[in-house]
Motif scaffolding. Structure first.
Motif, short mmCIF file in Angstrom:
data_model
loop_
_atom_site.label_atom_id
_atom_site.label_comp_id
_atom_site.label_asym_id
_atom_site.label_seq_id
_atom_site.Cartn_x
_atom_site.Cartn_y
_atom_site.Cartn_z
N ARG A 30 0.83 -1.21 0.00
CA ARG A 30 0.00 0.00 0.00
C ARG A 30 0.86 1.26 0.00
N GLY A 31 1.97 1.22 0.71
CA GLY A 31 2.88 2.37 0.72
C GLY A 31 3.49 2.61 -0.64
N LEU A 32 3.88 1.54 -1.31
CA LEU A 32 4.45 1.68 -2.65
C LEU A 32 3.40 2.17 -3.64
N GLN A 33 2.16 1.70 -3.49
CA GLN A 33 1.08 2.20 -4.35
C GLN A 33 0.89 3.70 -4.13
N ARG A 34 0.94 4.11 -2.88
CA ARG A 34 0.76 5.52 -2.55
C ARG A 34 1.87 6.38 -3.14
N PHE A 136 7.04 7.48 1.71
CA PHE A 136 7.02 6.04 1.98
C PHE A 136 7.35 5.77 3.44
N GLU A 137 8.39 6.43 3.93
CA GLU A 137 8.78 6.21 5.33
C GLU A 137 7.68 6.64 6.29
N ARG A 138 7.02 7.76 6.01
CA ARG A 138 5.90 8.19 6.87
C ARG A 138 4.78 7.16 6.85
N PHE A 139 4.54 6.58 5.69
CA PHE A 139 3.45 5.61 5.58
C PHE A 139 3.73 4.34 6.38
#
Length: 141
Positions: A30-34, A136-139
């Motif tokens: 999901r993070g990579l999608q975001r 990404f790190e925040r997610f």
């Protein structure tokens, strides 16, 4: 035409994933999608402003092409948008290991490849890569 989103600081995020793999693996895709969607927005916004990711502003249109665009009522600022179909065809996909941004369809891919040769727009500057990494790190936190 594909771009793999793997910023230079990606190792930091991967190290965090190894610390707590169960919980963070669920979030990884999901993070990579975001960040792929954020990446699309970055490319589209920058391109609409007539900016490339390498050298700043796009080089001006040739006189003959500028006359053609003028006759069609299109802007003379190079923004790679005549009908909007090429940029609308930009999409992304992700799995647990990487995200890709690409163009749907042969026509849009061909237009993008041609435009990217003369006015590089399909990529990220170092600052943009860092912005994607931070998102990404925040997610995953």
């Amino acid at each position: 035409m594909n771009i793999n989103i793997q910023p230079r600081g990606f190792r930091t995020a991967n190290a965090a994933l190894r610390r707590n793999p169960r919980e963070l693996r669920k979030l990884q895709k999901r993070g990579l999608q975001r960040i792929a969607l954020i990446g699309i927005n970055i490319i589209q916004d920058r391109t609409a402003e007539g900016q490339g990711y390498k050298d700043g502003a796009f080089k001006p249109y040739s006189e003959s092409y500028a006359a053609f665009r003028r006759s069609k009522g299109a802007t003379l600022t190079p923004n790679l948008e005549m009908s909007g179909q090429m940029m609308a065809a930009m999409t992304s996909k992700a799995n647990e290991k990487r995200a890709e941004i690409f163009f749907r369809g042969k026509d849009a891919s061909g237009k993008a490849a041609y435009n990217n040769q003369t006015r590089p727009f399909f990529g990220f500057s170092r600052d943009e890569e860092q912005r994607l990494l931070r998102a990404f790190e925040r997610f995953i936190r």
